[in-house]
Design an enzyme around this catalytic site. Structure first.
Site, PDB file in Angstrom:
ATOM      1  N   ARG A  96      -1.651  -3.654   3.896  1.00 44.59           N
ATOM      2  CA  ARG A  96      -1.219  -2.938   2.690  1.00 44.59           C
ATOM      3  C   ARG A  96      -0.524  -3.890   1.714  1.00 44.59           C
ATOM      4  O   ARG A  96      -0.683  -3.785   0.497  1.00 44.59           O
ATOM      5  CB  ARG A  96      -0.273  -1.797   3.080  1.00 44.59           C
ATOM      6  CG  ARG A  96       0.155  -0.930   1.899  1.00 44.59           C
ATOM      7  CD  ARG A  96       0.998   0.242   2.335  1.00 44.59           C
ATOM      8  NE  ARG A  96       1.417   1.028   1.191  1.00 44.59           N
ATOM      9  CZ  ARG A  96       2.653   1.460   0.972  1.00 44.59           C
ATOM     10  NH1 ARG A  96       3.609   1.182   1.865  1.00 44.59           N
ATOM     11  NH2 ARG A  96       2.959   2.156  -0.097  1.00 44.59           N
ATOM     12  N   HIS A 100      -1.262  -4.597  -2.413  1.00 41.98           N
ATOM     13  CA  HIS A 100      -0.278  -4.412  -3.470  1.00 41.98           C
ATOM     14  C   HIS A 100       0.034  -5.716  -4.190  1.00 41.98           C
ATOM     15  O   HIS A 100       0.479  -5.693  -5.336  1.00 41.98           O
ATOM     16  CB  HIS A 100       1.004  -3.795  -2.889  1.00 41.98           C
ATOM     17  CG  HIS A 100       0.896  -2.326  -2.672  1.00 41.98           C
ATOM     18  ND1 HIS A 100       1.724  -1.402  -3.295  1.00 41.98           N
ATOM     19  CD2 HIS A 100       0.043  -1.590  -1.908  1.00 41.98           C
ATOM     20  CE1 HIS A 100       1.388  -0.174  -2.920  1.00 41.98           C
ATOM     21  NE2 HIS A 100       0.376  -0.267  -2.076  1.00 41.98           N
ATOM     22  N   ASN A 125       6.447   0.664  -4.147  1.00 42.21           N
ATOM     23  CA  ASN A 125       6.514  -0.470  -3.226  1.00 42.21           C
ATOM     24  C   ASN A 125       7.712  -0.413  -2.284  1.00 42.21           C
ATOM     25  O   ASN A 125       7.897  -1.331  -1.471  1.00 42.21           O
ATOM     26  CB  ASN A 125       6.562  -1.789  -4.015  1.00 42.21           C
ATOM     27  CG  ASN A 125       5.218  -2.161  -4.615  1.00 42.21           C
ATOM     28  OD1 ASN A 125       4.181  -1.674  -4.170  1.00 42.21           O
ATOM     29  ND2 ASN A 125       5.234  -3.001  -5.620  1.00 42.21           N
ATOM     30  N   HIS A 223      -7.600   1.976   5.697  1.00 43.87           N
ATOM     31  CA  HIS A 223      -6.825   3.102   6.220  1.00 43.87           C
ATOM     32  C   HIS A 223      -7.166   3.435   7.669  1.00 43.87           C
ATOM     33  O   HIS A 223      -6.669   4.415   8.209  1.00 43.87           O
ATOM     34  CB  HIS A 223      -7.036   4.338   5.344  1.00 43.87           C
ATOM     35  CG  HIS A 223      -6.421   4.215   3.981  1.00 43.87           C
ATOM     36  ND1 HIS A 223      -6.763   5.034   2.926  1.00 43.87           N
ATOM     37  CD2 HIS A 223      -5.475   3.361   3.502  1.00 43.87           C
ATOM     38  CE1 HIS A 223      -6.063   4.689   1.857  1.00 43.87           C
ATOM     39  NE2 HIS A 223      -5.277   3.680   2.180  1.00 43.87           N
TER      40      HIS A 223
END
Length: 358
Positions: A96, A100, A125, A223
């Site tokens: 992840r 980001h 975040n 995911h």
């Protein structure tokens, strides 16, 4: 008399798998010619071609650290493996984290910078993790190869390794990313996908990063590991007059929805997390796509991949063929970790990943 000046030829041939966004490869060759005075514009042309050659050399390379820090990838992989053995949530957090980072300002480790107003301070975040793993790898590399390996490369390697140690494909990715010197919270929301986005909203974000619809479906497969806080999917439920949740999203399997409401009741603690994949949460596999077929996608942005005719066939294909998913993942992850990279003289090589060099 005879002299042998340098000539430059542009080799613009590209394989079908080569990224067309990269500059053409420059080949230097020599040819003997008779000396004669050159017009002024020729000197400018030669100077321009030399500049192009320099720009071409400032790019990502699969052997970037072969001489300067040959064991970098092994050291990063060992750090990730060690951290994951004591905390099984680490692989999902690292995966992840690289999303980001790369979606905001490109893959330049800007998400790792601490301080008021940085990307970390944005609410989207606040739940990011895995920073300590990157810091640990950086400290080790600074002892072995000081001032050599960027935090951006460490993060890309670590995310790649997170997939491999959980059963996914081990792929080779090029290095040479430089660390950015800026990080702003205001840049986060316009550049990342929210779990409540429509298909068109997701396509717009991915397209702006040079990623295709195929990449969107493939990278959503991230995911298959990791976890999410209840707030990430709370919009699929509604609290009734008795303070209990009820399902309002018909695209979600009822039994799965009841399980989610049990784990995340109304007023649940903000610290509660739910596995993204209810079946094989610690394995990087194609179960995520099988879950979508069973209408057990945790986020609205997951479920829509099955409901939209533009992506349904690819979801079905990945659900039925893990090898196909892995092949597509390898291509898409390479593209992801090449978004907006800084190379050459851009940016810097940070001494500490959490702050720019003084």
């Amino acid at each position: 008399m005879m002299v042998t000046p340098l000539f430059l030829s542009l080799n613009t041939s590209r394989s079908s798998t080569q990224d067309n966004s990269k500059p053409p490869k420059i080949v230097m060759e020599t040819k003997p010619i008779l000396f004669s005075p050159l017009p002024l514009f020729c000197y400018f042309l030669i100077l321009a071609l030399f500049s192009l050659a320099a720009a071409a050399s400032a790019s990502l390379s699969f052997n970037f650290y072969a001489a300067s820090c040959p064991f970098v990838e092994l050291m990063v992989a060992n750090t990730v493996r060690s951290a994951s053995s004591s905390d099984p949530t680490i692989p999902g957090k690292l995966l992840r984290l690289v999303f980001h980072d790369c979606f905001v300002e490109g893959c330049d480790a800007s998400v790792l910078l601490k301080g008021n107003g940085t990307e970390q301070s944005d609410l989207a975040n606040k739940s990011l993790g895995g920073f300590a793993v990157i810091d640990s790898a950086k400290r080790l590399l600074e002892l072995i190869c000081p001032g050599t390996v960027s935090c951006a490369d460490i993060l890309a390697f670590a995310a790649r390794d997170a997939v491999a140690i959980t059963g996914g494909p081990m792929i080779q990715i090029p290095a040479g990313r430089r660390d950015g010197r800026a990080s702003a919270a205001a840049n986060v929301r316009p550049n990342i996908v929210d779990t409540s986005f429509t298909m068109d909203e997701m396509i717009k974000i991915f397209s702006s990063k040079g990623l295709s619809l195929d990449d969107l479906v493939t990278l959503s497969g991230a995911h298959t590991i990791g976890a999410a806080h209840c707030s990430a999917f709370s919009g699929r439920f509604q609290e009734d007059s008795h303070g209990k949740l009820k399902l309002i999203d018909p695209s979600l399997d009822t039994s799965y929805a009841n399980e989610l409401m049990r784990m995340c009741p109304a007023g649940a603690s903000a610290s509660i997390t739910v596995n993204n994949d209810p079946e094989t949460s610690s394995a990087f596999d194609n179960q995520y796509y099988r879950n979508l077929l069973a209408r057990k996608g945790l986020f609205q942005s997951d479920s829509i991949l099955l409901d939209d005719e533009r992506t349904r066939k690819q979801v079905e294909g990945f659900a039925n063929d893990e090898g196909r998913f892995f092949e597509s993942w390898s291509r898409s992850f390479l593209k992801l970790t090449s978004i907006g990279v800084k190379t050459g003289e851009e940016g810097e090589i940070r001494r500490s990943c959490s702050e720019i060099n003084g």
